[in-house]
Structure formats: C-alpha cells, structure tokens
Scaffold this motif. Structure first.
Motif, PDB file in Angstrom:
ATOM      1  N   ASN A 101       0.776  -1.353  -0.005  1.00  0.00           N
ATOM      2  CA  ASN A 101      -0.034  -0.054  -0.061  1.00  0.00           C
ATOM      3  C   ASN A 101       0.866   1.186   0.085  1.00  0.00           C
ATOM      4  O   ASN A 101       0.287   1.997  -0.144  1.00  0.00           O
ATOM      5  N   LEU A 102       2.235   0.998   0.019  1.00  0.00           N
ATOM      6  CA  LEU A 102       2.960   2.255   0.316  1.00  0.00           C
ATOM      7  C   LEU A 102       3.961   2.446  -0.863  1.00  0.00           C
ATOM      8  O   LEU A 102       4.859   1.410  -0.889  1.00  0.00           O
ATOM      9  N   ILE A 103       3.544   2.985  -1.841  1.00  0.00           N
ATOM     10  CA  ILE A 103       4.664   3.355  -2.908  1.00  0.00           C
ATOM     11  C   ILE A 103       4.893   4.884  -2.621  1.00  0.00           C
ATOM     12  O   ILE A 103       4.066   5.740  -2.418  1.00  0.00           O
ATOM     13  N   PHE A 104       6.115   5.377  -3.464  1.00  0.00           N
ATOM     14  CA  PHE A 104       6.393   6.873  -3.335  1.00  0.00           C
ATOM     15  C   PHE A 104       6.764   7.241  -4.711  1.00  0.00           C
ATOM     16  O   PHE A 104       7.334   6.589  -5.561  1.00  0.00           O
ATOM     17  N   PRO A 105       6.901   8.484  -5.155  1.00  0.00           N
ATOM     18  CA  PRO A 105       7.124   9.048  -6.373  1.00  0.00           C
ATOM     19  C   PRO A 105       8.526   8.924  -6.541  1.00  0.00           C
ATOM     20  O   PRO A 105       9.324   9.003  -5.525  1.00  0.00           O
ATOM     21  N   GLY A 106       8.869   8.742  -7.694  1.00  0.00           N
ATOM     22  CA  GLY A 106      10.261   8.348  -8.221  1.00  0.00           C
ATOM     23  C   GLY A 106      10.678   6.997  -8.112  1.00  0.00           C
ATOM     24  O   GLY A 106      11.696   6.831  -8.802  1.00  0.00           O
ATOM     25  N   GLN A 107       9.798   6.023  -7.540  1.00  0.00           N
ATOM     26  CA  GLN A 107      10.176   4.744  -7.752  1.00  0.00           C
ATOM     27  C   GLN A 107      10.172   4.301  -8.916  1.00  0.00           C
ATOM     28  O   GLN A 107       9.076   4.526  -9.691  1.00  0.00           O
ATOM     29  N   ALA A 243     -11.873  -8.198   5.287  1.00  0.00           N
ATOM     30  CA  ALA A 243     -11.579  -9.610   4.979  1.00  0.00           C
ATOM     31  C   ALA A 243     -10.127  -9.850   4.670  1.00  0.00           C
ATOM     32  O   ALA A 243      -9.828 -10.965   4.884  1.00  0.00           O
ATOM     33  N   ASP A 244      -9.359  -8.620   4.215  1.00  0.00           N
ATOM     34  CA  ASP A 244      -7.834  -9.087   4.158  1.00  0.00           C
ATOM     35  C   ASP A 244      -7.287  -8.934   5.346  1.00  0.00           C
ATOM     36  O   ASP A 244      -5.789  -9.044   5.205  1.00  0.00           O
ATOM     37  N   GLY A 245      -7.958  -8.674   6.766  1.00  0.00           N
ATOM     38  CA  GLY A 245      -7.171  -8.821   7.863  1.00  0.00           C
ATOM     39  C   GLY A 245      -6.656  -7.554   8.486  1.00  0.00           C
ATOM     40  O   GLY A 245      -5.990  -7.663   9.485  1.00  0.00           O
ATOM     41  N   HIS A 246      -6.975  -6.430   7.685  1.00  0.00           N
ATOM     42  CA  HIS A 246      -6.574  -5.126   8.284  1.00  0.00           C
ATOM     43  C   HIS A 246      -7.927  -4.640   9.012  1.00  0.00           C
ATOM     44  O   HIS A 246      -8.997  -5.344   8.968  1.00  0.00           O
ATOM     45  N   TYR A 247      -7.676  -3.593   9.740  1.00  0.00           N
ATOM     46  CA  TYR A 247      -8.745  -2.992  10.623  1.00  0.00           C
ATOM     47  C   TYR A 247      -8.969  -1.671  10.153  1.00  0.00           C
ATOM     48  O   TYR A 247      -8.105  -0.740  10.082  1.00  0.00           O
ATOM     49  N   ALA A 248     -10.233  -1.229  10.132  1.00  0.00           N
ATOM     50  CA  ALA A 248     -10.524   0.322   9.690  1.00  0.00           C
ATOM     51  C   ALA A 248     -11.197   0.950  10.948  1.00  0.00           C
ATOM     52  O   ALA A 248     -12.060   0.244  11.499  1.00  0.00           O
ATOM     53  N   GLU A 249     -10.506   1.976  11.359  1.00  0.00           N
ATOM     54  CA  GLU A 249     -10.743   2.528  12.550  1.00  0.00           C
ATOM     55  C   GLU A 249     -11.607   4.306  12.371  1.00  0.00           C
ATOM     56  O   GLU A 249     -11.084   4.781  11.628  1.00  0.00           O
ATOM     57  N   TYR A 250     -12.752   4.107  13.045  1.00  0.00           N
ATOM     58  CA  TYR A 250     -13.389   5.703  12.536  1.00  0.00           C
ATOM     59  C   TYR A 250     -13.694   6.127  14.254  1.00  0.00           C
ATOM     60  O   TYR A 250     -14.077   5.602  15.121  1.00  0.00           O
ATOM     61  N   ALA A 251     -13.309   7.335  14.304  1.00  0.00           N
ATOM     62  CA  ALA A 251     -12.895   8.005  15.472  1.00  0.00           C
ATOM     63  C   ALA A 251     -13.778   9.311  15.646  1.00  0.00           C
ATOM     64  O   ALA A 251     -14.018   9.880  14.628  1.00  0.00           O
ATOM     65  N   HIS A 252     -14.262   9.802  17.012  1.00  0.00           N
ATOM     66  CA  HIS A 252     -14.838  11.092  17.177  1.00  0.00           C
ATOM     67  C   HIS A 252     -16.049  11.026  16.834  1.00  0.00           C
ATOM     68  O   HIS A 252     -16.747  12.333  16.397  1.00  0.00           O
ATOM     69  N   LEU A 253     -17.091   9.928  16.617  1.00  0.00           N
ATOM     70  CA  LEU A 253     -18.404   9.937  16.207  1.00  0.00           C
ATOM     71  C   LEU A 253     -19.295  10.765  17.071  1.00  0.00           C
ATOM     72  O   LEU A 253     -19.192  10.568  18.364  1.00  0.00           O
ATOM     73  N   SER A 254     -20.421  11.152  16.500  1.00  0.00           N
ATOM     74  CA  SER A 254     -21.290  11.714  17.533  1.00  0.00           C
ATOM     75  C   SER A 254     -22.573  10.597  17.743  1.00  0.00           C
ATOM     76  O   SER A 254     -23.202  10.730  18.710  1.00  0.00           O
ATOM     77  N   SER A 255     -22.578   9.624  16.638  1.00  0.00           N
ATOM     78  CA  SER A 255     -23.704   8.565  16.786  1.00  0.00           C
ATOM     79  C   SER A 255     -23.065   7.453  16.332  1.00  0.00           C
ATOM     80  O   SER A 255     -22.348   7.118  15.332  1.00  0.00           O
ATOM     81  N   ILE A 256     -23.269   6.260  17.001  1.00  0.00           N
ATOM     82  CA  ILE A 256     -22.691   4.831  16.804  1.00  0.00           C
ATOM     83  C   ILE A 256     -24.127   4.240  16.181  1.00  0.00           C
ATOM     84  O   ILE A 256     -25.001   3.932  16.894  1.00  0.00           O
ATOM     85  N   HIS A 285     -11.717  10.960  12.108  1.00  0.00           N
ATOM     86  CA  HIS A 285     -10.317  10.525  12.163  1.00  0.00           C
ATOM     87  C   HIS A 285     -10.423   9.158  11.662  1.00  0.00           C
ATOM     88  O   HIS A 285     -11.063   8.420  12.407  1.00  0.00           O
ATOM     89  N   PHE A 286      -9.706   8.695  10.556  1.00  0.00           N
ATOM     90  CA  PHE A 286      -9.849   7.434  10.207  1.00  0.00           C
ATOM     91  C   PHE A 286      -8.490   6.641  10.122  1.00  0.00           C
ATOM     92  O   PHE A 286      -7.433   7.588   9.303  1.00  0.00           O
ATOM     93  N   GLU A 287      -8.441   5.345  10.478  1.00  0.00           N
ATOM     94  CA  GLU A 287      -7.164   4.870  10.304  1.00  0.00           C
ATOM     95  C   GLU A 287      -7.362   3.243   9.665  1.00  0.00           C
ATOM     96  O   GLU A 287      -8.446   2.894   9.741  1.00  0.00           O
ATOM     97  N   ILE A 288      -6.239   3.036   9.186  1.00  0.00           N
ATOM     98  CA  ILE A 288      -6.123   1.600   8.751  1.00  0.00           C
ATOM     99  C   ILE A 288      -4.945   1.050   9.484  1.00  0.00           C
ATOM    100  O   ILE A 288      -3.794   1.650   9.469  1.00  0.00           O
ATOM    101  N   ARG A 289      -5.238  -0.279  10.167  1.00  0.00           N
ATOM    102  CA  ARG A 289      -4.355  -1.014  10.995  1.00  0.00           C
ATOM    103  C   ARG A 289      -3.748  -2.295  10.406  1.00  0.00           C
ATOM    104  O   ARG A 289      -4.997  -3.002  10.024  1.00  0.00           O
ATOM    105  N   ASN A 290      -2.863  -2.642  10.788  1.00  0.00           N
ATOM    106  CA  ASN A 290      -2.378  -4.255  10.775  1.00  0.00           C
ATOM    107  C   ASN A 290      -2.984  -4.829  11.635  1.00  0.00           C
ATOM    108  O   ASN A 290      -3.054  -6.107  11.532  1.00  0.00           O
ATOM    109  N   GLY A 291      -3.404  -4.075  12.837  1.00  0.00           N
ATOM    110  CA  GLY A 291      -3.687  -5.123  14.061  1.00  0.00           C
ATOM    111  C   GLY A 291      -5.020  -4.056  14.751  1.00  0.00           C
ATOM    112  O   GLY A 291      -5.216  -3.118  14.443  1.00  0.00           O
ATOM    113  N   SER A 292      -5.502  -4.746  15.580  1.00  0.00           N
ATOM    114  CA  SER A 292      -6.635  -4.034  16.277  1.00  0.00           C
ATOM    115  C   SER A 292      -6.462  -2.914  16.959  1.00  0.00           C
ATOM    116  O   SER A 292      -6.943  -2.012  17.104  1.00  0.00           O
ATOM    117  N   GLU A 293      -5.388  -2.812  17.718  1.00  0.00           N
ATOM    118  CA  GLU A 293      -4.774  -1.822  18.621  1.00  0.00           C
ATOM    119  C   GLU A 293      -4.065  -0.741  18.004  1.00  0.00           C
ATOM    120  O   GLU A 293      -3.237  -1.037  17.139  1.00  0.00           O
TER     121      GLU A 293
END
Length: 311
Positions: A101-107, A243-256, A285-293
């Motif tokens: 998921n990480l590629i950089f300009p110039g590679q 499904a691919d084992g990553h975790y999507a984190e959503y923070a600062h919600l006003s309602s769940i 605030h949105f994150e993608i994590r390799n683990g849950s924590e």
C-alpha cells in the motif's frame, strides 16, 4: 603502284576470328554492368531488416516511474498487467517493500506481462512510391506495438483514467475492488504521518476528513465490527475487521449505528461524524491498521487508493 590504298585480302578464317572478337566485347559489357549493379544493391534488404528490428525493440523495458497519487492498483489497471496489482507487486517487491500500500514518487517499477489488447483495424497500405524514387533508401520502417508504450505515455493515461466516484449515504454497491471511501465526497484534512508532540506515537496515526457533525459514515468494505463504543481520546469509535485482515478505525463519532459482532457491507452506514474525545472540532479521524490496537497503523490513503478508491 596506284596512289589509292591497297585492299589487303585476308583469309576467311582470319575474318571470322576478328568478327567474333568484336561481337564478344559487345555482349560482355552489359553482363559486367549487371553484375556491378547487383553488387551495389544487394545489401539494401538486410539494412532495412535491421532498422525494422531496432524500431521494434520494446520501449516497455524502460519500466514505469511512480508519480504522486499513483497506486499499484491504478498502475496495473491502466497498464493492463496480467494478474493485476498482485502480479505487479510480486514483480517489484524488492522496490516497494513489505507493504504494497506504500509506494512513493520516483520509484521505478518493472511492468510484468501485459494482457492482450483488443485488435485494431488494419491500416490501409500506402500507395507505392513513384518509379523515379525507387532508388531512395527504404530503411524508414516504423513498428508499433501496444507493449512498447513509453512509461511517460502510461503516466499520462494514469492521470486521466480514474473517473470521479459518485456515491450516496445509504448502502451502495461497492467499487469493482469492493471498497468505497469512508464518507461521500471526502475532503482531506490533517494527513497521515504528520509529526507532532500532541500524538502519543509522535505522528498522526490516521487521515482526518473534514466533516460537520452528523455526516453519515460508511464501511469502506465488507467486514465484522470489533469495536463500537467510547474509546477515550478517540471518543465514540467504531472499528471493523476487514476481509484481508486489516482494521478500519473511525473516531470522534457523534452517533454509533452498529454493534460488536455485526457483519457490515461496503457502503453501509455505521454512524455519524462528530467531535467526541480529544478534538478541536468536528471531523472524522480514519485509520487503517495491521492489528486491532493503537500503534499498528499504515497510510490509510495509500491503502484505499491501492483498492481503487479515488481520494
């Protein structure tokens, strides 16, 4: 003796010999000329063949140079790479590293085998050149194949190939990759990785999206809810195991709007944005994590782009 020239009578055999010698010379000259012309014109065909081979050398061997906004998914799709971004990643693992998921300009990326392009209509043959130009060199042979597109031309296509994605707040069909953005018409705020003492890790662990309180938030892909409640500094949070084992984190919600253990589909509403927790104003605030924590974060924008989501 009379003054006029005397006529010398020669034997018949002598006269025949002289006539034969003179006639032989008249036949020999065209033969020598033909041989000389053939010797000068014969190498023309190999020269033209060599020029054609040089023209047909595949320019794709130059590889592809990554520019800002690129992802492996986009490069593989527009480059028509057989096997998609997985094959592209395997070909360039030593350049990209452990995280696709990480590629950089110039590679510089090598492009593996490309799928066959649709057949194009045959180009009408050009009329033959006038006879007066028959002696001109014929080495200007041009050969073009789909596999020989320069890397710069491919980059130009990439910049215009991705259309604007239009979605609604209600559950919608996911993109062809099965992923969507976490909210409609996302507008990016503080970027991932920005350094600062306000974050425990020393850098911003997610990507902020500008969103007023009450903006619908969506599951970016199919998954299972593993967190749904108060997360301290994160305020009201929702975390989805994808499904691919990553975790999507959503923070600062006003309602769940979901519960732990619930299965969600890509595009399904999971809550509303807000300003709970440690914030200075409403946003997502949105994150993608390799683990849950906390602390296992990766670049969420690069991750979404790698799965075909335009941001």
């Amino acid at each position: 003796m009379p003054a006029q020239a005397r006529r010398i009578a020669l034997p018949r055999a002598a006269r025949i010999g002289i006539a034969t010698a003179v006639t032989g010379v008249s036949f020999a000259l065209p033969l020598v000329t033909a041989i000389s012309a053939q010797a000068h014109t014969a190498p023309a065909a190999p020269a033209a063949s060599a020029a054609a081979e040089r023209s047909a050398a595949p320019a794709a061997q130059e590889g592809y140079r990554v520019v800002s906004g690129d992802t492996l998914s986009k490069i593989a799709a527009v480059g028509n790479v057989e096997g998609g971004w997985h094959a592209l990643y395997e070909q360039n693992r030593s350049v990209v590293g452990a995280d696709p998921n990480l590629i950089f300009p110039g590679q510089r990326l090598a492009l593996p085998g490309r799928a066959a392009a649709p057949a194009k209509p045959a180009v009408p043959a050009k009329p033959a050149a006038p006879a007066t130009k028959a002696a001109e060199p014929q080495a200007q042979v041009q050969v073009r194949t789909e596999a020989a597109e320069p890397a710069e031309q491919l980059q130009t296509q990439l910049q215009v190939a991705t259309p604007t994605q239009v979605v609604t707040a209600t559950p919608v069909a996911a993109a062809t990759s099965g992923f969507v953005a976490p909210l409609v018409a996302p507008k990016r705020g503080t970027a991932y990785g920005v350094a600062g003492s306000m974050w425990a890790s020393g850098h911003h662990t997610g990507q902020d999206f500008v969103a007023s309180t009450g903006t619908p938030l969506r599951a970016i892909a199919n998954g299972v809810v593993v967190k749904a409640g108060n997360g301290g500094a994160y305020g009201n949070e929702v975390e989805i195991r994808l499904a691919d084992g990553h975790y999507a984190e959503y923070a600062h919600l006003s309602s769940i709007g979901v519960k732990i253990g619930q299965t969600v589909k890509a595009g399904q509403q999971i809550g509303l944005s807000g300003a709970t927790g440690n914030v200075t104003g409403p946003h997502l605030h949105f994150e993608i994590r390799n683990g849950s924590e906390y602390g296992s974060d990766i670049n969420p924008v690069a991750y979404l782009r790698a799965h075909g989501v335009a941001l």
